[in-house]
Design an enzyme around this catalytic site. Structure first.
Site, PDB file in Angstrom:
ATOM      1  N   LYS A 160      55.134  27.926  38.594  1.00  0.00           N
ATOM      2  CA  LYS A 160      55.249  27.755  39.330  1.00  0.00           C
ATOM      3  C   LYS A 160      55.686  28.342  40.333  1.00  0.00           C
ATOM      4  O   LYS A 160      56.984  28.994  39.454  1.00  0.00           O
ATOM      5  CB  LYS A 160      56.271  26.218  40.456  1.00  0.00           C
ATOM      6  CG  LYS A 160      56.548  26.260  41.300  1.00  0.00           C
ATOM      7  CD  LYS A 160      57.167  25.052  41.427  1.00  0.00           C
ATOM      8  CE  LYS A 160      57.248  25.205  43.046  1.00  0.00           C
ATOM      9  NZ  LYS A 160      58.451  23.932  43.664  1.00  0.00           N
ATOM     10  N   LYS A 200      60.284  28.167  37.190  1.00  0.00           N
ATOM     11  CA  LYS A 200      59.878  28.189  38.611  1.00  0.00           C
ATOM     12  C   LYS A 200      60.783  29.440  39.256  1.00  0.00           C
ATOM     13  O   LYS A 200      62.053  29.854  38.691  1.00  0.00           O
ATOM     14  CB  LYS A 200      60.387  26.380  38.930  1.00  0.00           C
ATOM     15  CG  LYS A 200      60.956  27.114  40.860  1.00  0.00           C
ATOM     16  CD  LYS A 200      61.247  25.350  40.440  1.00  0.00           C
ATOM     17  CE  LYS A 200      61.510  25.790  42.401  1.00  0.00           C
ATOM     18  NZ  LYS A 200      61.567  23.997  42.833  1.00  0.00           N
TER      19      LYS A 200
HETATM   20  C1  PBG Z   1      61.806  21.649  44.958  1.00  0.00           C
HETATM   21  C2  PBG Z   1      61.249  22.050  45.635  1.00  0.00           C
HETATM   22  C3  PBG Z   1      60.985  23.075  45.827  1.00  0.00           C
HETATM   23  C4  PBG Z   1      59.260  22.691  46.309  1.00  0.00           C
HETATM   24  C5  PBG Z   1      59.203  21.855  44.731  1.00  0.00           C
HETATM   25  N1  PBG Z   1      60.031  20.926  44.448  1.00  0.00           N
HETATM   26  C6  PBG Z   1      61.179  24.515  46.858  1.00  0.00           C
HETATM   27  C7  PBG Z   1      61.988  24.588  46.023  1.00  0.00           C
HETATM   28  O1  PBG Z   1      62.281  25.238  45.036  1.00  0.00           O
HETATM   29  O2  PBG Z   1      62.275  25.095  47.399  1.00  0.00           O
HETATM   30  C8  PBG Z   1      57.809  24.194  46.487  1.00  0.00           C
HETATM   31  C9  PBG Z   1      56.851  23.216  46.567  1.00  0.00           C
HETATM   32  C10 PBG Z   1      55.748  24.388  47.332  1.00  0.00           C
HETATM   33  O3  PBG Z   1      56.385  24.969  47.802  1.00  0.00           O
HETATM   34  O4  PBG Z   1      54.344  23.748  47.231  1.00  0.00           O
HETATM   35  N2  PBG Z   1      63.364  22.255  44.650  1.00  0.00           N
END
Ligand code: PBG
Length: 330
Positions: free
Chosen positions: A249, A196
């Site tokens: 992601k 991520k």
């Molecule tokens: C929580 C989380 C996030 C997303 C999914 N789980 C946001 C982040 O890390 O700031 C992002 C999902 C999206 O942008 O569609 N940590």
């Protein structure tokens, strides 16, 4: 063999032959639809930066999930919660009556066939908007593991089918696996947000989930967009700790990572087509610059071609509806 013996256009001559040799097809079973839930009744707040998405109260969420299943056959959802109150550590999300556990129980009572993936993270639940407990101005890894494990157990007890940690703490998969097993959930899979990235593509989501960090950013825990080898290390450690599925992601700017993960490890790979990727399509479509449904199909198909087995996307419902309308198999 080359031209004129070889003519690659022969296999593109008609729809029938193209359908026959097509390598990749997106199916409704590949898709997970995300939702945002908040306390209250009869609430449906449009999320401005994500047209067609809403913050829903539990009563309306249950109706929406029923509609999703009835009209599209999509039977997998991902839940994010917006709590009534936040605290310093995210403890609020570990309570039996926290917003997502309540939503899970309500959905399971009405639409038991739907598979619920529960995002596990603290950023929606902390006053400072970071994904863990703050010590000396930064997110403290090891103390955060405790809240993540406790949140996971609460979610599993409420009926979550899959636990999906998105916080990027080191060792969270092992901590969560151990806690789940100790509480009788040894058959609950973990879908780890393994690679991520600290990405600008999450902008619209942070409005939707009200989870923007109040100071600094997430670059001490989420990955540097410049790194690819490191993503493989993240995946490897998560698999060693017991992850059943791994995620990359965002998706579109990271197709090389999806591909490397898929070709290196024999595990299901999940791609998260995130909020910013969704909203770019919506903005261009609103301006009449692109053929929206055509673009959505191309995006989802190319993610699958890159190596994604599963795709989390805010386009899931509209994609399947549009394909069904066209009489396509999906
Ligand atoms: C929580 C989380 C996030 C997303 C999914 N789980 C946001 C982040 O890390 O700031 C992002 C999902 C999206 O942008 O569609 N940590």
């Amino acid at each position: 063999m080359s031209f004129p013996i070889t003519r690659l256009r022969r296999l593109r001559k008609s729809a029938t032959i193209r359908n026959m040799v097509r390598e990749t097809e997106v199916n409704r079973d590949d898709l997970i639809m995300p939702y945002f839930v908040l306390p209250g009744e009869n609430i449906c707040n449009p999320i401005k930066s994500m047209p067609g998405n809403f913050q829903l109260s539990i009563d309306l969420l249950v109706k929406e999930v029923k509609d999703l299943v009835d009209r599209t056959g999509i039977d997998k959802i991902l839940l994010f919660g917006i709590p009534a109150e936040k605290d310093e550590t995210g403890e609020v999300a570990c309570q039996h009556d926290a917003i997502v556990p309540q939503a899970i129980r309500a959905i399971k009572a009405e639409v038991p066939q739907v598979m619920i993936v529960a995002d596990v993270c603290n950023c929606e639940y902390t006053t400072h908007g970071h994904c863990g407990t703050i010590v000396d101005g930064d997110v403290d890894n090891d103390s955060t593991l405790a809240t993540l494990a406790a949140q996971s157990v609460t979610l599993a007890k409420s009926g979550a089918d899959i636990i999906a940690p998105s916080d990027m703490m080191d060792g969270r998969v092992a901590a969560i696996r151990e806690a789940l097993d100790a509480n009788g959930f040894s058959n609950t899979p973990i879908m780890a947000y393994s690679a991520k990235y600290a990405s600008g593509f999450y902008g619209p989501f942070r409005d939707a989930a009200e989870s923007a960090p109040q100071f600094g950013d997430r670059s001490t825990y989420q990955m540097d967009p410049a790194n690819g080898d490191e993503a493989l290390r993240e995946v490897e450690t998560d698999l060693e700790e017991g992850a059943d599925m791994v995620m990359v992601k965002p998706a579109l700017s990271y197709m090389d990572i999806i591909n490397r993960v898929k070709s290196t490890y024999n595990v299901p790979v999940v791609a998260y087509n995130v909020s910013g990727e969704f909203s770019m399509v919506k903005a261009a479509a609103a301006n009449g610059w692109i053929d929206e449904q055509r673009l959505i199909k191309e995006i989802l198909t190319s993610l699958k071609r890159a190596g994604a087995d599963v795709i989390i996307t805010y386009h899931a419902k509209e994609f399947v509806l549009s394909e069904l309308e066209k009489g396509n198999r999906v």
